[in-house]
Design a protein around this motif. Sequence first.
Motif, short mmCIF file in Angstrom:
data_model
loop_
_atom_site.label_atom_id
_atom_site.label_comp_id
_atom_site.label_asym_id
_atom_site.label_seq_id
_atom_site.Cartn_x
_atom_site.Cartn_y
_atom_site.Cartn_z
N MET A 1 50.57 32.93 42.20
CA MET A 1 49.27 32.48 42.65
C MET A 1 48.54 31.69 41.55
O MET A 1 47.86 30.71 41.84
N VAL A 2 48.69 32.14 40.33
CA VAL A 2 48.04 31.47 39.20
C VAL A 2 48.64 30.07 39.01
O VAL A 2 47.90 29.11 38.74
N VAL A 3 49.95 29.96 39.17
CA VAL A 3 50.61 28.66 39.02
C VAL A 3 50.11 27.68 40.08
O VAL A 3 49.84 26.51 39.77
N ALA A 4 49.94 28.13 41.30
CA ALA A 4 49.44 27.27 42.37
C ALA A 4 48.01 26.82 42.07
O ALA A 4 47.65 25.66 42.31
N LEU A 5 47.20 27.70 41.53
CA LEU A 5 45.83 27.36 41.17
C LEU A 5 45.80 26.33 40.04
O LEU A 5 45.01 25.38 40.08
N VAL A 6 46.68 26.48 39.06
CA VAL A 6 46.76 25.51 37.96
C VAL A 6 47.19 24.15 38.49
O VAL A 6 46.62 23.11 38.10
N TYR A 7 48.18 24.11 39.39
CA TYR A 7 48.60 22.85 39.99
C TYR A 7 47.47 22.20 40.79
O TYR A 7 47.28 20.99 40.75
N LEU A 8 46.71 22.99 41.51
CA LEU A 8 45.60 22.47 42.29
C LEU A 8 44.51 21.89 41.38
O LEU A 8 43.97 20.82 41.65
N ILE A 9 44.22 22.56 40.29
CA ILE A 9 43.21 22.07 39.34
C ILE A 9 43.69 20.78 38.68
O ILE A 9 42.92 19.81 38.55
N LEU A 10 44.94 20.73 38.26
CA LEU A 10 45.47 19.52 37.63
C LEU A 10 45.52 18.35 38.61
O LEU A 10 45.20 17.21 38.25
N ALA A 11 45.90 18.62 39.85
CA ALA A 11 45.93 17.56 40.86
C ALA A 11 44.53 17.04 41.15
O ALA A 11 44.32 15.83 41.28
N GLY A 12 43.56 17.94 41.23
CA GLY A 12 42.18 17.51 41.46
C GLY A 12 41.65 16.69 40.30
O GLY A 12 40.94 15.70 40.49
N ALA A 13 42.00 17.09 39.09
CA ALA A 13 41.56 16.32 37.91
C ALA A 13 42.21 14.95 37.90
O ALA A 13 41.55 13.94 37.61
N TYR A 14 43.51 14.87 38.22
CA TYR A 14 44.23 13.59 38.18
C TYR A 14 43.80 12.65 39.31
O TYR A 14 43.76 11.44 39.13
N LEU A 15 43.48 13.21 40.48
CA LEU A 15 43.18 12.37 41.64
C LEU A 15 41.69 12.10 41.86
O LEU A 15 41.35 11.14 42.55
N VAL A 16 40.80 12.92 41.30
CA VAL A 16 39.38 12.75 41.59
C VAL A 16 38.53 12.64 40.33
O VAL A 16 37.78 11.69 40.15
N VAL A 17 38.62 13.61 39.44
CA VAL A 17 37.68 13.72 38.32
C VAL A 17 37.89 12.60 37.31
O VAL A 17 36.95 11.87 36.97
N VAL A 18 39.09 12.45 36.80
CA VAL A 18 39.35 11.43 35.77
C VAL A 18 39.20 10.01 36.34
O VAL A 18 38.58 9.16 35.69
N PRO A 19 39.71 9.70 37.55
CA PRO A 19 39.47 8.36 38.08
C PRO A 19 37.99 8.04 38.30
O PRO A 19 37.58 6.89 38.11
N ALA A 20 37.18 9.03 38.67
CA ALA A 20 35.74 8.78 38.79
C ALA A 20 35.15 8.43 37.43
O ALA A 20 34.32 7.52 37.32
N ALA A 21 35.58 9.11 36.38
CA ALA A 21 35.11 8.80 35.04
C ALA A 21 35.60 7.41 34.61
O ALA A 21 34.86 6.65 33.96
N VAL A 22 36.83 7.06 34.96
CA VAL A 22 37.37 5.72 34.63
C VAL A 22 36.57 4.64 35.34
O VAL A 22 36.24 3.61 34.75
N LEU A 23 36.24 4.86 36.62
CA LEU A 23 35.44 3.87 37.35
C LEU A 23 34.06 3.70 36.73
O LEU A 23 33.55 2.58 36.63
N PHE A 24 33.44 4.79 36.30
CA PHE A 24 32.15 4.69 35.64
C PHE A 24 32.27 3.90 34.33
O PHE A 24 31.47 3.02 34.05
N TYR A 25 33.31 4.21 33.56
CA TYR A 25 33.55 3.50 32.29
C TYR A 25 33.78 2.01 32.53
O TYR A 25 33.23 1.16 31.83
N LEU A 26 34.58 1.67 33.54
CA LEU A 26 34.84 0.26 33.85
C LEU A 26 33.57 -0.45 34.29
O LEU A 26 33.34 -1.60 33.92
N ASN A 27 32.76 0.22 35.07
CA ASN A 27 31.52 -0.40 35.55
C ASN A 27 30.55 -0.68 34.41
O ASN A 27 29.86 -1.68 34.41
#
Length: 70
Positions: A1-27
């Motif tokens: 269960m912990v491994v699935a939670l870690v994968y979910l957190i990493l996927a959310g960071a890779y697909l949503v959090v970091v790209p939002a920060a990159v878009l802000f930086y680019l803007n």
Amino acid sequence: MVVALVYLILAGAYLVVVPAAVLFYLNVRWYVASSVERGFMYFLVFFFFPGLLLLSPFVNLRPRRRQIEV
């Protein structure tokens, strides 16, 4: 269960959090970046392309209006 939670957190960071920060930086830095920084920006876009593609319908990167002084 912990491994699935870690994968979910990493996927959310890779697909949503970091790209939002990159878009802000680019803007913020797009029109004033040096050539080295622009190469770094291109790398970020290439590396986080899936997340940027996911967020692209919600982004408006039009240039700012010019202030004409009389």
